[in-house]
Design a protein around this motif. Structure first.
Motif, short mmCIF file in Angstrom:
data_model
loop_
_atom_site.label_atom_id
_atom_site.label_comp_id
_atom_site.label_asym_id
_atom_site.label_seq_id
_atom_site.Cartn_x
_atom_site.Cartn_y
_atom_site.Cartn_z
N ARG A 41 -12.50 78.90 -20.38
CA ARG A 41 -12.13 77.69 -19.64
C ARG A 41 -10.99 78.16 -18.41
NH1 ARG A 41 -13.77 72.70 -21.42
NH2 ARG A 41 -14.52 72.60 -23.67
N PHE A 42 -11.14 77.34 -17.50
CA PHE A 42 -10.16 77.94 -16.33
C PHE A 42 -9.67 76.53 -15.69
CE2 PHE A 42 -10.39 78.71 -11.57
CZ PHE A 42 -9.56 79.58 -11.57
N SER A 43 -8.40 76.48 -15.29
CA SER A 43 -7.71 75.79 -14.47
C SER A 43 -6.76 76.48 -13.59
CB SER A 43 -6.99 74.73 -15.65
OG SER A 43 -7.66 73.81 -16.39
N GLN A 44 -6.38 75.65 -12.26
CA GLN A 44 -5.42 75.98 -11.55
C GLN A 44 -4.52 74.97 -11.34
OE1 GLN A 44 -8.96 76.61 -8.51
NE2 GLN A 44 -7.60 78.49 -8.22
N TYR A 45 -3.13 75.34 -10.84
CA TYR A 45 -2.01 74.56 -10.60
C TYR A 45 -1.30 74.96 -9.28
CZ TYR A 45 -2.15 72.81 -15.48
OH TYR A 45 -2.79 72.07 -16.56
N ARG A 46 -0.56 74.09 -8.81
CA ARG A 46 0.68 74.14 -8.03
C ARG A 46 1.97 74.15 -8.77
NH1 ARG A 46 1.11 72.37 -1.60
NH2 ARG A 46 3.14 73.42 -1.21
N LEU A 62 -4.26 71.23 -10.14
CA LEU A 62 -5.39 71.00 -9.04
C LEU A 62 -6.82 70.54 -9.11
CD1 LEU A 62 -3.95 74.36 -6.99
CD2 LEU A 62 -3.16 71.97 -6.52
N PRO A 63 -7.36 70.12 -8.12
CA PRO A 63 -8.85 69.61 -8.49
C PRO A 63 -9.56 70.70 -8.96
CG PRO A 63 -7.72 68.17 -6.82
CD PRO A 63 -6.76 69.22 -6.95
N GLN A 64 -10.52 70.74 -9.83
CA GLN A 64 -11.38 71.87 -10.36
C GLN A 64 -12.28 72.31 -9.25
OE1 GLN A 64 -10.61 72.90 -13.16
NE2 GLN A 64 -12.26 74.36 -13.82
N ARG A 65 -12.03 73.61 -8.97
CA ARG A 65 -12.87 74.48 -8.22
C ARG A 65 -13.57 75.55 -9.03
NH1 ARG A 65 -11.76 72.68 -2.94
NH2 ARG A 65 -13.27 74.30 -1.95
N ASP A 66 -14.61 76.19 -8.41
CA ASP A 66 -15.12 77.32 -8.87
C ASP A 66 -13.83 78.47 -8.86
OD1 ASP A 66 -17.59 76.01 -9.20
OD2 ASP A 66 -18.44 76.81 -7.40
N ALA A 77 -18.52 90.91 -11.43
CA ALA A 77 -18.74 89.51 -10.90
C ALA A 77 -17.82 88.97 -9.72
CB ALA A 77 -18.38 88.68 -12.39
N GLY A 78 -17.50 90.11 -9.17
CA GLY A 78 -16.94 89.54 -7.74
C GLY A 78 -17.81 88.87 -6.89
N GLY A 79 -17.39 88.18 -5.76
CA GLY A 79 -18.31 87.83 -4.46
C GLY A 79 -19.13 86.69 -4.80
N ILE A 80 -19.08 86.10 -6.18
CA ILE A 80 -19.85 85.15 -6.46
C ILE A 80 -19.08 83.82 -6.87
CG2 ILE A 80 -21.92 86.75 -7.13
CD1 ILE A 80 -21.04 85.85 -10.10
N ARG A 81 -19.66 82.61 -6.84
CA ARG A 81 -18.85 81.28 -7.42
C ARG A 81 -19.09 81.41 -9.03
NH1 ARG A 81 -17.36 77.52 -3.96
NH2 ARG A 81 -17.90 77.70 -1.98
N ARG A 82 -18.24 81.23 -9.66
CA ARG A 82 -18.17 81.13 -11.28
C ARG A 82 -17.75 79.64 -11.42
NH1 ARG A 82 -15.35 86.27 -13.75
NH2 ARG A 82 -14.72 86.91 -11.72
N PRO A 83 -18.36 78.75 -11.89
CA PRO A 83 -18.31 77.43 -12.17
C PRO A 83 -17.79 77.37 -13.83
CG PRO A 83 -20.59 77.57 -12.23
CD PRO A 83 -19.97 78.64 -11.60
N TYR A 84 -16.44 77.03 -14.13
CA TYR A 84 -16.02 76.83 -15.45
C TYR A 84 -15.59 75.54 -15.66
CZ TYR A 84 -16.05 82.09 -15.62
OH TYR A 84 -16.39 83.47 -15.56
N GLN A 85 -15.51 75.06 -16.92
CA GLN A 85 -14.92 73.84 -17.54
C GLN A 85 -13.76 74.03 -17.45
OE1 GLN A 85 -17.03 71.97 -20.71
NE2 GLN A 85 -18.87 73.05 -20.23
N TYR A 218 -6.27 79.15 -2.91
CA TYR A 218 -6.86 77.86 -3.28
C TYR A 218 -7.55 77.25 -2.46
CZ TYR A 218 -7.75 73.35 -5.49
OH TYR A 218 -8.15 72.34 -5.86
N GLY A 219 -8.90 76.80 -2.47
CA GLY A 219 -9.42 75.99 -1.30
C GLY A 219 -10.69 76.65 -0.74
N GLU A 220 -11.10 76.08 0.29
CA GLU A 220 -12.38 76.32 1.07
C GLU A 220 -12.13 77.74 1.87
OE1 GLU A 220 -14.34 73.40 3.17
OE2 GLU A 220 -14.46 71.81 1.46
N GLU A 221 -10.84 77.61 2.53
CA GLU A 221 -10.71 79.05 3.20
C GLU A 221 -10.66 80.35 2.45
OE1 GLU A 221 -7.60 80.63 6.77
OE2 GLU A 221 -7.33 78.64 5.90
N TYR A 222 -9.86 80.14 1.32
CA TYR A 222 -9.75 81.20 0.35
C TYR A 222 -11.26 81.53 -0.18
CZ TYR A 222 -9.57 83.72 -3.96
OH TYR A 222 -10.17 84.46 -4.85
N GLU A 223 -12.22 80.57 -0.48
CA GLU A 223 -13.38 80.83 -1.29
C GLU A 223 -14.36 81.53 -0.23
OE1 GLU A 223 -14.45 77.24 -2.67
OE2 GLU A 223 -13.22 77.09 -4.08
N ALA A 224 -14.35 81.26 1.20
CA ALA A 224 -15.19 82.07 2.01
C ALA A 224 -14.64 83.20 2.15
CB ALA A 224 -14.83 81.12 3.48
#
Length: 233
Positions: A41-46, A62-66, A77-85, A218-224
């Motif tokens: 499982r995976f979670s993120q915080y500020r 923080l809201p759950q993101r991949d 497994a870098g460079g891909i989205r990994r969705p976790y609960q 964290y967020g869309e800019e980082y993910e891109a």
């Protein structure tokens, strides 16, 4: 730095609660790493300095993101989205122990990634811990905390300086121990976990990554940026 000039330290942890240990039995299979032997499982915080004493921190989940990391940090497994609960128990006291042990700078906020992992081995089936090999993760600091080792051998931690010919430290973290790392100065790996007697066994850990909030992990800019394997700035 509280972890000293070597760039790492080994610390003892308080006993994990029964609720925390039981939560590992409910981890979903990780389809991206471990060849069917890892559960996650995976979670993120500020993390922000609190208004009270110099040991006070406040947490915003923080809201759950991949989970996404660049290929330069993980060639498996870098460079891909990994969705976790999301994680179901509260690991923030453990995160605070790491923050205090690292002596985190309290003049700014931190972005926290928490990975709750179980590696399961049995009979002839090994559980690879770091199939990506010797690596760093790109954060400022890392804590790897071992909460339980049940009927397993292996899982030896090895720490390296960049471009080193041999590990500068090798050891097997016992349940209730953690290693704190300066992720810019130290690379790490761990050997495969094996069953101690052929019957099922498992190694339960928490990995906490600490990054300054301004780095934008964290967020869309980082993910891109991570998907394209390019720096944020």
């Amino acid at each position: 730095m509280a972890i000293g000039p070597q760039g790492f330290s080994i610390i003892d942890l308080p006993p994990a609660t029964p609720e925390t240990l039981d939560s590992y039995d409910n981890l979903p299979l990780d389809p991206f790493m471990g060849h069917g032997t890892r559960y996650k499982r995976f979670s993120q915080y500020r993390l922000s300095p609190g208004p009270g004493s110099d040991r006070d921190w406040t947490y915003e989940k923080l809201p759950q993101r991949d989970y996404i990391t660049a290929k330069r940090y993980n060639n498996v497994a870098g460079g891909i989205r990994r969705p976790y609960q999301p994680i179901e128990v509260d690991f923030t006291p453990l995160v605070t122990i790491g923050a205090d042990g690292l002596g985190l700078d309290r003049s700014h906020d931190w972005q926290i990634n928490i990975h709750q992992n179980r590696s399961r081995a049995e009979s002839e089936h090994r559980a690879p811990i770091t199939p990506e090999g010797v690596h760093s993760d790109g954060h400022e600091f890392i804590m790897i905390a071992v909460l339980r080792r049940h009927n397993v051998a292996g899982g030896e931690t090895r720490l390296w300086v960049p471009d080193g010919d041999a590990p500068i430290w090798t050891g097997t973290l016992a349940a209730g121990q953690a290693v704190l790392l300066d992720d810019k100065a130290i690379k790490h790996e761990a050997t495969d976990v094996t069953s101690a007697d052929g019957r099922p066994g498992h190694r339960d850990i928490v990995i906490v990554a600490y990054s300054t909030w301004e780095k934008g992990w964290y967020g869309e800019e980082y993910e891109a940026a991570a998907l394209a394997d390019r720096p944020l700035n």
